[in-house]
Design a protein around this motif. Structure first.
Motif, PDB file in Angstrom:
ATOM      1  N   ILE A 187       1.101  -1.086  -0.049  1.00 19.44           N
ATOM      2  CA  ILE A 187       0.010   0.050   0.122  1.00 19.44           C
ATOM      3  C   ILE A 187       1.006   1.278   0.088  1.00 19.44           C
ATOM      4  O   ILE A 187       1.704   1.159   0.746  1.00 19.44           O
ATOM      5  CB  ILE A 187      -0.929   0.103   1.267  1.00 19.44           C
ATOM      6  N   ARG A 188       0.708   2.239  -0.979  1.00 17.93           N
ATOM      7  CA  ARG A 188       1.407   3.364  -0.986  1.00 17.93           C
ATOM      8  C   ARG A 188       0.507   4.596  -0.526  1.00 17.93           C
ATOM      9  O   ARG A 188      -0.635   4.436  -0.488  1.00 17.93           O
ATOM     10  CB  ARG A 188       2.073   3.524  -2.410  1.00 17.93           C
ATOM     11  N   GLY A 189       1.382   5.571  -0.260  1.00 20.53           N
ATOM     12  CA  GLY A 189       0.567   6.909  -0.017  1.00 20.53           C
ATOM     13  C   GLY A 189       1.038   7.317   1.459  1.00 20.53           C
ATOM     14  O   GLY A 189       1.407   6.740   2.318  1.00 20.53           O
ATOM     15  N   GLY A 190       0.539   8.785   1.604  1.00 21.74           N
ATOM     16  CA  GLY A 190       0.847   9.138   2.804  1.00 21.74           C
ATOM     17  C   GLY A 190       0.040   8.995   4.107  1.00 21.74           C
ATOM     18  O   GLY A 190       0.156   9.073   5.144  1.00 21.74           O
ATOM     19  N   SER A 191      -1.103   8.275   3.704  1.00 18.73           N
ATOM     20  CA  SER A 191      -2.325   7.864   4.527  1.00 18.73           C
ATOM     21  C   SER A 191      -1.528   6.744   5.662  1.00 18.73           C
ATOM     22  O   SER A 191      -2.299   6.849   6.762  1.00 18.73           O
ATOM     23  CB  SER A 191      -3.452   7.515   4.031  1.00 18.73           C
ATOM     24  N   ALA A 192      -0.885   6.051   5.130  1.00 16.55           N
ATOM     25  CA  ALA A 192      -0.201   4.831   5.975  1.00 16.55           C
ATOM     26  C   ALA A 192       0.799   5.341   6.882  1.00 16.55           C
ATOM     27  O   ALA A 192       0.980   4.759   7.984  1.00 16.55           O
ATOM     28  CB  ALA A 192       0.294   3.834   4.870  1.00 16.55           C
ATOM     29  N   ALA A 193       1.396   6.636   6.518  1.00 20.54           N
ATOM     30  CA  ALA A 193       2.478   7.041   7.303  1.00 20.54           C
ATOM     31  C   ALA A 193       1.840   8.006   8.776  1.00 20.54           C
ATOM     32  O   ALA A 193       2.418   7.728   9.702  1.00 20.54           O
ATOM     33  CB  ALA A 193       3.372   8.243   6.772  1.00 20.54           C
ATOM     34  N   VAL A 194       0.782   8.376   8.781  1.00 22.30           N
ATOM     35  CA  VAL A 194       0.018   9.005   9.920  1.00 22.30           C
ATOM     36  C   VAL A 194      -0.020   8.279  10.989  1.00 22.30           C
ATOM     37  O   VAL A 194       0.411   8.640  11.970  1.00 22.30           O
ATOM     38  CB  VAL A 194      -1.303   9.615   9.316  1.00 22.30           C
ATOM     39  N   PRO A 195      -0.634   7.062  10.889  1.00 23.59           N
ATOM     40  CA  PRO A 195      -0.653   6.372  12.096  1.00 23.59           C
ATOM     41  C   PRO A 195       0.734   5.900  12.752  1.00 23.59           C
ATOM     42  O   PRO A 195       0.779   5.769  13.862  1.00 23.59           O
ATOM     43  CB  PRO A 195      -1.694   5.236  11.974  1.00 23.59           C
ATOM     44  N   VAL A 196       1.570   5.518  11.952  1.00 18.21           N
ATOM     45  CA  VAL A 196       2.978   5.308  12.240  1.00 18.21           C
ATOM     46  C   VAL A 196       3.732   6.360  12.936  1.00 18.21           C
ATOM     47  O   VAL A 196       4.175   6.111  14.047  1.00 18.21           O
ATOM     48  CB  VAL A 196       3.729   4.662  11.000  1.00 18.21           C
ATOM     49  N   ILE A 197       3.521   7.478  12.502  1.00 17.44           N
ATOM     50  CA  ILE A 197       4.137   8.685  13.116  1.00 17.44           C
ATOM     51  C   ILE A 197       3.444   8.917  14.419  1.00 17.44           C
ATOM     52  O   ILE A 197       4.101   9.410  15.175  1.00 17.44           O
ATOM     53  CB  ILE A 197       3.985   9.757  12.206  1.00 17.44           C
TER      54      ILE A 197
END
Length: 140
Positions: free
Chosen positions: A36-46
């Motif tokens: 899965i690509r995209g910035g939406s996946a990075a938000v919960p990780v951050i």
């Protein structure tokens, strides 16, 4: 009173740490396996990483401040000759010594060591999940 507060804090903190790190593990695994690509996946990780870091940093800051206070009391104790004041300083020092670690009812200490342990836990389980996912895709 302090033990009751620590017990209450232990349950809520442990639950939050468990939930955030399991969700982090599942998210990173899903992104890695399914691409899965995209910035939406990075938000919960951050957000999860920031929460863990902040919580552990508060515990570490508490430990550092107690250690600094104990060191200052030791220095002051060496400089004073007043026996009444010396007795007071020693009693304050004795009362601070059990609080040198921000312990969660003896289960773990809330400090930067915990942050490293949480990162290690997530990475180890991620490697295991990736190996299981690769072995399943190879056998198909």
């Amino acid at each position: 009173m302090r033990k009751e507060l620590a017990k209450c804090f232990l349950e809520s903190t442990s639950t939050l740490l468990l939930i955030t790190n399991v969700s982090l593990l599942v998210l990173v695994y899903t992104v890695t396996v399914y691409g899965i690509r995209g910035g939406s996946a990075a938000v919960p990780v951050i957000c999860t990483a920031c929460f863990d870091f902040t919580l552990c940093d508060v515990g570490q800051d508490f430990e550092d401040k107690v250690e600094t206070a104990i060191e200052r009391l030791r220095d002051y104790k060496c400089k004073t000759t007043d026996t009444e004041l010396l007795g007071f300083v020693e009693s304050v020092q004795r009362s601070l010594e059990p609080q040198q670690r921000f312990s969660m009812c003896g289960w773990y200490n809330l400090n930067k060591t915990l942050l490293l342990a949480l990162g290690n836990l997530v990475m180890t389980n991620l490697v295991v999940l990736l190996q299981i996912g690769n072995s399943n895709s190879m056998s198909s």
